[in-house]
Design a protein around this motif. Structure first.
Motif, PDB file in Angstrom:
ATOM      1  N   GLU A 123       0.823  -1.226   0.000  1.00 28.63           N
ATOM      2  CA  GLU A 123       0.000   0.000   0.000  1.00 28.63           C
ATOM      3  C   GLU A 123       0.853   1.272   0.000  1.00 28.63           C
ATOM      4  OE1 GLU A 123      -3.694  -0.596   2.814  1.00 28.63           O
ATOM      5  OE2 GLU A 123      -2.001  -1.792   3.529  1.00 28.63           O
ATOM      6  N   CYS A 124       2.168   1.101   0.125  1.00 28.23           N
ATOM      7  CA  CYS A 124       3.034   2.274   0.343  1.00 28.23           C
ATOM      8  C   CYS A 124       3.692   2.783  -0.926  1.00 28.23           C
ATOM      9  CB  CYS A 124       4.160   1.919   1.318  1.00 28.23           C
ATOM     10  SG  CYS A 124       3.587   1.521   2.947  1.00 28.23           S
ATOM     11  N   GLY A 125       3.504   4.055  -1.234  1.00 28.65           N
ATOM     12  CA  GLY A 125       4.357   4.739  -2.200  1.00 28.65           C
ATOM     13  C   GLY A 125       5.532   5.337  -1.432  1.00 28.65           C
ATOM     14  N   TYR A 126       6.389   6.093  -2.111  1.00 26.72           N
ATOM     15  CA  TYR A 126       7.573   6.604  -1.402  1.00 26.72           C
ATOM     16  C   TYR A 126       7.214   7.592  -0.289  1.00 26.72           C
ATOM     17  CZ  TYR A 126       7.319  10.714  -4.459  1.00 26.72           C
ATOM     18  OH  TYR A 126       6.909  11.846  -5.115  1.00 26.72           O
ATOM     19  N   ASN A 127       6.076   8.321  -0.457  1.00 25.34           N
ATOM     20  CA  ASN A 127       5.668   9.271   0.581  1.00 25.34           C
ATOM     21  C   ASN A 127       5.318   8.554   1.874  1.00 25.34           C
ATOM     22  OD1 ASN A 127       5.891  11.899  -0.308  1.00 25.34           O
ATOM     23  ND2 ASN A 127       4.079  11.680  -1.632  1.00 25.34           N
ATOM     24  N   GLU A 128       4.538   7.458   1.731  1.00 23.12           N
ATOM     25  CA  GLU A 128       4.144   6.682   2.907  1.00 23.12           C
ATOM     26  C   GLU A 128       5.381   6.032   3.522  1.00 23.12           C
ATOM     27  OE1 GLU A 128       2.527   6.504   0.019  1.00 23.12           O
ATOM     28  OE2 GLU A 128       0.638   7.445   0.604  1.00 23.12           O
ATOM     29  N   MET A 129       6.206   5.442   2.647  1.00 20.87           N
ATOM     30  CA  MET A 129       7.370   4.704   3.164  1.00 20.87           C
ATOM     31  C   MET A 129       8.288   5.597   3.995  1.00 20.87           C
ATOM     32  SD  MET A 129       8.569   1.859   0.430  1.00 20.87           S
ATOM     33  CE  MET A 129       9.856   1.155   1.444  1.00 20.87           C
ATOM     34  N   ALA A 130       8.354   6.868   3.611  1.00 20.03           N
ATOM     35  CA  ALA A 130       9.234   7.794   4.317  1.00 20.03           C
ATOM     36  C   ALA A 130       8.713   8.100   5.726  1.00 20.03           C
ATOM     37  CB  ALA A 130       9.378   9.073   3.506  1.00 20.03           C
ATOM     38  N   LYS A 131       7.408   7.853   5.940  1.00 25.06           N
ATOM     39  CA  LYS A 131       6.821   8.232   7.240  1.00 25.06           C
ATOM     40  C   LYS A 131       6.459   7.030   8.113  1.00 25.06           C
ATOM     41  CE  LYS A 131       4.548  12.044   4.959  1.00 25.06           C
ATOM     42  NZ  LYS A 131       3.340  12.014   4.163  1.00 25.06           N
ATOM     43  N   LEU A 132       6.808   5.847   7.691  1.00 33.34           N
ATOM     44  CA  LEU A 132       6.403   4.643   8.430  1.00 33.34           C
ATOM     45  C   LEU A 132       7.085   4.524   9.781  1.00 33.34           C
ATOM     46  CD1 LEU A 132       6.638   1.958   5.597  1.00 33.34           C
ATOM     47  CD2 LEU A 132       4.564   2.940   6.585  1.00 33.34           C
ATOM     48  N   THR A 133       6.374   3.911  10.731  1.00 30.49           N
ATOM     49  CA  THR A 133       7.027   3.491  11.973  1.00 30.49           C
ATOM     50  C   THR A 133       7.095   1.972  11.932  1.00 30.49           C
ATOM     51  OG1 THR A 133       5.911   5.303  13.068  1.00 30.49           O
ATOM     52  CG2 THR A 133       6.918   3.654  14.504  1.00 30.49           C
TER      53      THR A 133
END
Ligand code: IMP
Length: 422
Positions: free
Chosen positions: A356-366
């Motif tokens: 489900e992650c694009g680069y924007n999401e991946m950058a903010k994951l915990t």
């Protein structure tokens, strides 16, 4: 038997060693995608042999090495590798085969890769600047030049002049030195003389091999997380790094493949930009980087280091239908008091999966971690499971049960002989 070796992370998982190992019994070792952005190292009797284009199985006495149609070839790099191999006493006649359908990386592709990266400034992607993206872009926009054109020289000259004239205009926009067309034509004529004896229809060669039940090892390059479709695009490379790429990149059907090996490094590393959810910035990273010599084979850049991310590897192993795991670089983790494995992600307090992650999401994951006790015993060069300490076995068992794929090989050092058959 047909086997495929794929990197399940961001590249540099230790595929070269795996391919070299499996190729000992192979009749064919095949590269089917990517170019000389890949750096695969085979260590023989303590000597390092880095490969960028020639299949890592070249040292097998038996195997024929095939550069199939999905590969993009920088002739200068390929010829340098061929020269080195011949100096080492490897005879390439009837040993190395190059598809006429493979596309060529031209000087303007390298210049464009460089120009785009420089123009992106602080948003640069961190490509290897080997011309990979521009070459694949030309391939799909029907502007590519192939080995096929090298065979037919007048056609090469015509196509090269047309393309170079257009690319020079673009390079001018970037204020970059244009390509010297006549000089390059002379250089490419030399490449032609050197490469032509190795050009054959690799489709027929491989089809016959399949029909005759030969052992074939397909050597994936990079890692699935850099796949042009399945990576956090545009932090990608230009090719597909899936099982399907074997079919498009060599003509051999995926249904013919018996084993898909996912090569999983016991921790993570990455070169270039883009998100890396489990990145370690503390002294653990320095320890792993120095002990593991984690510097790029192709560019020499220090690699970024992270904890093993099984949420990601679960995604990539499903994508490639992996049915065997090879765990590499386990020996590098010796000495760390605690180890972490990522078993899932949170985004804004909610669970989220890798797909489900694009680069924007991946950058903010915990990342959600499971912590393991480390081991202090030196395991380098271990060849039997019972030589591994209890904590090390626990770490391995967790990987296996999380991914539900059996571990068949555990690499415990750089040399060909440093591994455990599990
Ligand atoms: P390119 O493939 O040169 O266009 O680079 C795109 C991205 O892929 C960059 O982050 C590179 O560092 C990365 N990359 C490409 N090939 C490899 C590889 O074989 N190992 C690790 N990273 C790679």
């Amino acid at each position: 038997m047909i086997q495929l070796v794929v990197g399940s992370q961001w590249g540099d998982e230790g595929k070269g060693k795996m391919v070299d190992l499996l190729s000992q019994k192979a009749d064919y070792a095949v590269r089917f995608h990517g170019g000389n952005n890949a750096g695969h190292t085979v260590v023989l009797n303590g000597k390092k042999h880095p490969f960028h284009l020639v299949p890592s199985g070249i040292f097998s006495k038996k195997a024929k090495a095939v550069i199939a149609n999905g590969v993009i070839i920088d002739p200068q790099v390929l010829i340098a590798e061929m020269d080195n191999l011949e100096k080492e006493g490897v005879r390439l006649k009837n040993k190395l085969f190059i598809s006429p359908r493979a596309h060529l990386i031209m000087p303007y592709h390298k210049a464009l890769d460089e120009a785009y990266e420089n123009a992106r400034g602080k948003n640069k992607l961190g490509t290897t600047r080997r011309g990979i993206g521009p070459t694949y872009a030309d391939k799909v926009s029907y502007n590519g030049i192939r080995v096929y054109e090298l065979v037919n020289w007048p056609s090469f000259v015509e196509k090269f002049k047309f393309q170079a004239a257009i690319k020079n205009k673009i390079l001018k926009l970037f204020r970059v030195e244009p390509i010297d067309i006549n000089r390059e034509l002379k250089i490419f004529h030399g490449y032609r003389q050197r490469l032509l004896p190795y050009v054959v229809d690799t489709f027929q060669l491989l089809q016959k091999a399949v029909d005759n039940k030969k052992n074939i090892v397909f050597e994936g390059a990079h890692g699935v997380m850099l796949d042009v479709d399945w990576s956090p695009y545009p932090y990608s490379t230009g090719s597909n790094i899936t099982t399907g790429a074997v079919n498009t990149g060599s003509g051999v059907s995926n249904f013919a493949i018996d084993y898909v090996w996912a090569v999983v490094k016991a921790y993570l590393s990455r070169v270039g930009g883009g998100p890396l959810p489990t990145e370690i910035i503390d002294k653990n990273a320095d320890y792993i980087r120095e002990k593991g010599h984690e510097y790029g084979t192709t560019t020499g850049r220090p690699r970024r280091i992270g904890w093993l991310d099984l949420e990601m590897v679960k995604f990539t192993t499903r994508l490639i239908s992996a049915n065997r795991l090879a765990i590499t670089r386990l020996d590098i983790l010796t000495g760390l008091p605690k180890l972490k494995i990522c078993i899932g992600y949170y985004l804004n307090g909610k669970k989220i999966s890798q797909s489900e992650c694009g680069y924007n999401e991946m950058a903010k994951l915990t990342p959600r971690y499971q912590t393991f006790s480390g081991w202090q015993e030196d395991i380098s060069g271990a060849t039997k499971l019972n030589q591994l300490p209890k904590n090390c076995k626990k770490y391995l068992r967790f990987i296996e049960s999380f991914l539900k794929i059996p571990i068949k090989i555990i690499s415990t050092g750089a040399d060909r002989h440093d591994y455990i058959k599990a």
